[in-house]
Design an enzyme around this catalytic site. Structure first.
Site, PDB file in Angstrom:
ATOM      1  N   PHE A 135      74.266  17.471 -41.288  1.00  0.00           N
ATOM      2  CA  PHE A 135      75.167  16.481 -40.703  1.00  0.00           C
ATOM      3  C   PHE A 135      75.365  16.650 -39.196  1.00  0.00           C
ATOM      4  O   PHE A 135      76.145  15.924 -38.580  1.00  0.00           O
ATOM      5  CB  PHE A 135      76.533  16.520 -41.405  1.00  0.00           C
ATOM      6  CG  PHE A 135      77.214  17.875 -41.393  1.00  0.00           C
ATOM      7  CD1 PHE A 135      77.930  18.310 -40.289  1.00  0.00           C
ATOM      8  CD2 PHE A 135      77.143  18.704 -42.497  1.00  0.00           C
ATOM      9  CE1 PHE A 135      78.553  19.541 -40.273  1.00  0.00           C
ATOM     10  CE2 PHE A 135      77.763  19.951 -42.501  1.00  0.00           C
ATOM     11  CZ  PHE A 135      78.471  20.360 -41.367  1.00  0.00           C
ATOM     12  N   GLU A 173      86.957  28.054 -28.460  1.00  0.00           N
ATOM     13  CA  GLU A 173      87.142  26.601 -28.362  1.00  0.00           C
ATOM     14  C   GLU A 173      88.162  26.232 -27.281  1.00  0.00           C
ATOM     15  O   GLU A 173      87.982  25.257 -26.546  1.00  0.00           O
ATOM     16  CB  GLU A 173      87.540  26.040 -29.730  1.00  0.00           C
ATOM     17  CG  GLU A 173      86.392  26.170 -30.733  1.00  0.00           C
ATOM     18  CD  GLU A 173      86.770  25.868 -32.177  1.00  0.00           C
ATOM     19  OE1 GLU A 173      85.884  25.952 -33.034  1.00  0.00           O
ATOM     20  OE2 GLU A 173      87.960  25.549 -32.454  1.00  0.00           O
ATOM     21  N   HIS A 177      90.385  18.244 -35.830  1.00  0.00           N
ATOM     22  CA  HIS A 177      89.677  19.530 -35.944  1.00  0.00           C
ATOM     23  C   HIS A 177      90.711  20.634 -35.820  1.00  0.00           C
ATOM     24  O   HIS A 177      91.672  20.502 -35.066  1.00  0.00           O
ATOM     25  CB  HIS A 177      88.655  19.666 -34.807  1.00  0.00           C
ATOM     26  CG  HIS A 177      88.123  21.061 -34.655  1.00  0.00           C
ATOM     27  ND1 HIS A 177      87.145  21.563 -35.483  1.00  0.00           N
ATOM     28  CD2 HIS A 177      88.466  22.068 -33.809  1.00  0.00           C
ATOM     29  CE1 HIS A 177      86.895  22.821 -35.129  1.00  0.00           C
ATOM     30  NE2 HIS A 177      87.681  23.150 -34.113  1.00  0.00           N
ATOM     31  N   TYR A 223      79.768  22.070 -31.127  1.00  0.00           N
ATOM     32  CA  TYR A 223      79.476  22.238 -32.552  1.00  0.00           C
ATOM     33  C   TYR A 223      78.144  22.955 -32.802  1.00  0.00           C
ATOM     34  O   TYR A 223      77.570  22.829 -33.884  1.00  0.00           O
ATOM     35  CB  TYR A 223      79.484  20.881 -33.252  1.00  0.00           C
ATOM     36  CG  TYR A 223      80.882  20.368 -33.567  1.00  0.00           C
ATOM     37  CD1 TYR A 223      81.697  21.011 -34.500  1.00  0.00           C
ATOM     38  CD2 TYR A 223      81.399  19.235 -32.949  1.00  0.00           C
ATOM     39  CE1 TYR A 223      82.968  20.552 -34.805  1.00  0.00           C
ATOM     40  CE2 TYR A 223      82.681  18.763 -33.243  1.00  0.00           C
ATOM     41  CZ  TYR A 223      83.453  19.430 -34.177  1.00  0.00           C
ATOM     42  OH  TYR A 223      84.705  18.980 -34.483  1.00  0.00           O
TER      43      TYR A 223
END
Ligand code: CMP
Length: 138
Positions: free
Chosen positions: A58, A127, A116, A50
């Site tokens: 966050f 990813e 996700h 991330y």
């Protein structure tokens, strides 16, 4: 448009026993499973995955949550996979997710939002490569 997208079933959905129902939704919507594994992200690995959100308020909470328990990672195949999959999972915030979407059914908050889904073909590749070797794809 690529035929592949990347997904994770997040720790909240795993803990709440929704993994089977969620995978069933993928298959019923016509996604073919190309790769699949259950694993536990370390805080380092979650932070790396991330990293794009590093400056967001966050980020710390996201990394802590994503390393709090096992996840299931998968590569899925379908025509226009990224867009089709984002339609299936619904808005990031479950309060805004449409009826019938996976997040509407299973997510509890914007942070703990069950699944996700990659937001672009480019990120789907990055990813997928983060989790899967060539030998793990079918
Ligand atoms: P995901 O699709 O995995 O990509 C980034 C994640 O950041 C997103 O899902 C959310 O779970 C999380 N996220 C986005 N906005 C917030 C927020 N305001 N608070 C906590 N987590 C967030």
């Amino acid at each position: 448009m690529s035929r592949h997208t990347f997904t994770m079933i997040k720790p909240d959905a795993m803990k709440n026993g929704h993994a089977g129902a969620i995978i069933d939704r993928f298959i019923k919507e016509g996604f073919k499973i190309v790769a699949l594994k259950m694993t536990n992200l370390s805080t380092d690995k979650a932070g790396e995955f991330y990293a794009i959100h590093k400056e967001r308020s966050f980020y710390g909470e996201l990394v802590e949550f994503m390393s709090s328990g096992p996840i299931i990672a998968a590569i899925l195949e379908k025509e226009n996979a990224v867009t089709a999959f984002r339609d299936l999972i619904g808005a990031t915030n479950p309060a805004q997710a449409a009826e019938g979407t996976i997040r509407k059914s299973f997510a509890t908050s914007v942070g703990e939002n069950a699944v996700h889904g990659s937001d672009s073909d480019e990120n789907a590749k990055i990813e997928s490569d983060f989790f899967f070797s060539v030998l793990e794809r079918f």
